[in-house]
Design an enzyme around this catalytic site. Structure first.
Site, PDB file in Angstrom:
ATOM      1  N   GLY A 151       0.826  -1.205   0.000  1.00 18.91           N
ATOM      2  CA  GLY A 151       0.000   0.000   0.000  1.00 18.91           C
ATOM      3  C   GLY A 151       0.856   1.249   0.000  1.00 18.91           C
ATOM      4  N   ASN A 189       7.355   1.094  -0.013  1.00 15.43           N
ATOM      5  CA  ASN A 189       6.247   0.326  -0.573  1.00 15.43           C
ATOM      6  C   ASN A 189       6.802  -0.885  -1.337  1.00 15.43           C
ATOM      7  OD1 ASN A 189       5.186   0.280  -3.603  1.00 15.43           O
ATOM      8  ND2 ASN A 189       3.404   0.473  -2.292  1.00 15.43           N
ATOM      9  N   ASP A 190       6.107  -2.003  -1.273  1.00 18.62           N
ATOM     10  CA  ASP A 190       6.652  -3.240  -1.862  1.00 18.62           C
ATOM     11  C   ASP A 190       6.903  -3.145  -3.370  1.00 18.62           C
ATOM     12  OD1 ASP A 190       3.898  -3.234  -2.402  1.00 18.62           O
ATOM     13  OD2 ASP A 190       3.635  -5.375  -2.062  1.00 18.62           O
ATOM     14  N   GLY A 218      -2.851  -6.910  -4.600  1.00 15.31           N
ATOM     15  CA  GLY A 218      -3.153  -5.544  -5.034  1.00 15.31           C
ATOM     16  C   GLY A 218      -2.397  -5.286  -6.328  1.00 15.31           C
ATOM     17  N   CYS A 254      -9.275   1.135  -1.904  1.00 17.47           N
ATOM     18  CA  CYS A 254      -9.051   2.565  -1.630  1.00 17.47           C
ATOM     19  C   CYS A 254     -10.357   3.298  -1.374  1.00 17.47           C
ATOM     20  CB  CYS A 254      -8.308   3.211  -2.794  1.00 17.47           C
ATOM     21  SG  CYS A 254      -9.315   3.405  -4.283  1.00 17.47           S
TER      22      CYS A 254
HETATM   23 ZN   LIG Z   1      -8.519   1.895  -5.816  1.00 18.57          ZN
END
Ligand SMILES: [Zn+2]
Length: 399
Positions: A151, A189-190, A218, A254
């Site tokens: 995220g 972030n990843d 995601g 989101c």
């Molecule tokens: Zn979204």
């Protein structure tokens, strides 16, 4: 000099130092001449800074290089003894802790399940895992701590804005962990960590402009612009997963509707399969979970597709259209030399690639598309680990 501490970095720190140390780590053993060529720094600057880095124990001189007439160059490489760091990778289902050094040698690894844990519990597990890795150090103190989180994050502040796998909202990770462990902490972030690792350690490092699209639970991306990670003015660049591709689409993590992530992530794939089975469509997937549709996971869909299950394969093709749209959008906006598609979804590549490439060809402008390579990578987490080590090594010099 026997210890490296924060004072050392305050004295030794600087942009050129971080540039040289990471160049040596990534490409070492490497000669000072090649470092100068690759970084664009002058030979005296490279000699001066590398001397300092050797003195601090961060790099060391290595064997004599290939003889090509004239003097044999002395090569430089990372000093694996004095560059220990603790890295925590918070994935969708687990938290993995590493004790690793600047030469990317993993000395210890520990893993904890985070499924069904409350956000506060995951935060305390983070501290426990760091403490656990800390106690594993082999006599050399860790230089710093790096945290990979899913995220959006604000890296500078070390803030996790929201993370679907932990349930965190605005958690000041850097502040919390630095206070407890008194070591510099860096948060990334990843997807951006993955982009950095894939770029600097893969066969693509001579490309200047590339976009790494990660599709897993995601969807996110890391943008390499002129050889560097592009973070954006507010540190939030790369959130391609939250660009809208269907105004009437399903709810996204989101809070919006119809984002790419809600249409094409592994989670979206699971939701589509669940919907179809609920409507009475037949699939091997329902047998695999003994009729309990709440137990359907991406692994069941991959396995069913491998066995030729029509529903699973058609769902991969459905998702592939949206991933194709995402890639076409990236190509039209950035016109990069390379789009590298990574993340868990790559396991279904053979069921998706034709559809994806077809959509990209149709949707991307020919002028943008013709110069772009599209490739796949299944090295996501390994790349993310390499990337965060780079972030930490750079960060300690720039604090
Ligand atoms: Zn979204």
């Amino acid at each position: 000099m026997d210890g490296i501490n924060e004072t050392t970095f305050k004295i030794a720190g600087g942009v050129n130092e971080s540039l040289i140390v990471n160049m040596i780590r990534r490409r070492g053993p490497i000669s000072r001449v090649d470092i100068a060529k690759l970084t664009g720094l002058t030979a005296p600057t490279v000699t001066n800074i590398s001397g300092k880095l050797i003195e601090y124990g961060l790099i060391q001189e290595y064997m004599v290089g290939e003889y090509s007439g004239g003097r044999r160059p002395v090569l430089l490489k990372a000093n694996s003894e004095k560059t220990n760091m603790i890295i925590i990778d918070i994935r969708s289902k687990e938290m993995v802790g590493y004790l690793i050094n600047g030469g990317l040698e993993i000395k210890e690894e520990t893993c904890h399940d985070i499924q069904n844990l409350k956000p506060e519990k995951i935060l305390s597990l983070l501290e426990d895992t760091i403490a656990e890795c800390h106690s594993l150090e082999d006599g050399q103190l860790a230089l710093a701590i790096g945290i990979i989180v899913r995220g959006p994050v604000m890296s500078q502040e070390g803030l996790s804005l929201f993370s679907p796998s932990t349930g965190w909202h605005n958690v000041p990770l850097k502040y919390i962990v630095e206070k407890r462990f008194q070591l510099p902490v860096f948060v990334e972030n990843d997807m951006r960590a993955m982009a950095l690792g894939a770029y600097h350690y893969g066969p693509y490092r001579d490309i200047k402009n590339a976009v790494f699209l990660g599709v897993g639970g995601g969807i996110g991306s890391g943008i390499i612009f002129n050889g560097e990670l592009y973070r954006g003015f507010g540190d939030s660049a790369g959130e391609i997963g939250h660009t809208v591709v269907d105004v009437d689409g399903p709810l996204c993590s989101c809070g919006n509707h119809g984002c790419l992530e809600a249409m094409a992530s592994e989670l979206a794939l699971v939701n589509k399969v669940v919907q179809s089975i609920s409507k009475g469509e037949k699939s091997l997937v329902s047998e695999m979970v003994k009729g309990d549709i709440t137990a359907i996971r991406p692994k069941h869909i991959y396995a069913a597709a491998e066995e030729g299950d029509e529903l699973a394969i058609s769902m991969f093709q459905h998702v592939a259209q949206y991933i194709g749209m995402g890639v076409a959008n990236i190509i039209n906006i950035f016109n990069p030399q390379l789009v590298l598609v990574g993340g868990g979804i790559v396991k279904g590549r053979k069921f998706m690639e034709d559809t994806m490439m077809q959509v990209i060809k149709e949707r991307a402008l020919a002028s943008c598309y013709s110069s772009t390579r599209i490739e796949f990578s299944s090295e996501g987490r390994k790349d993310a680990l390499k990337g965060i080590v780079d972030v930490v090594m750079e960060g300690i010099f720039l604090r």
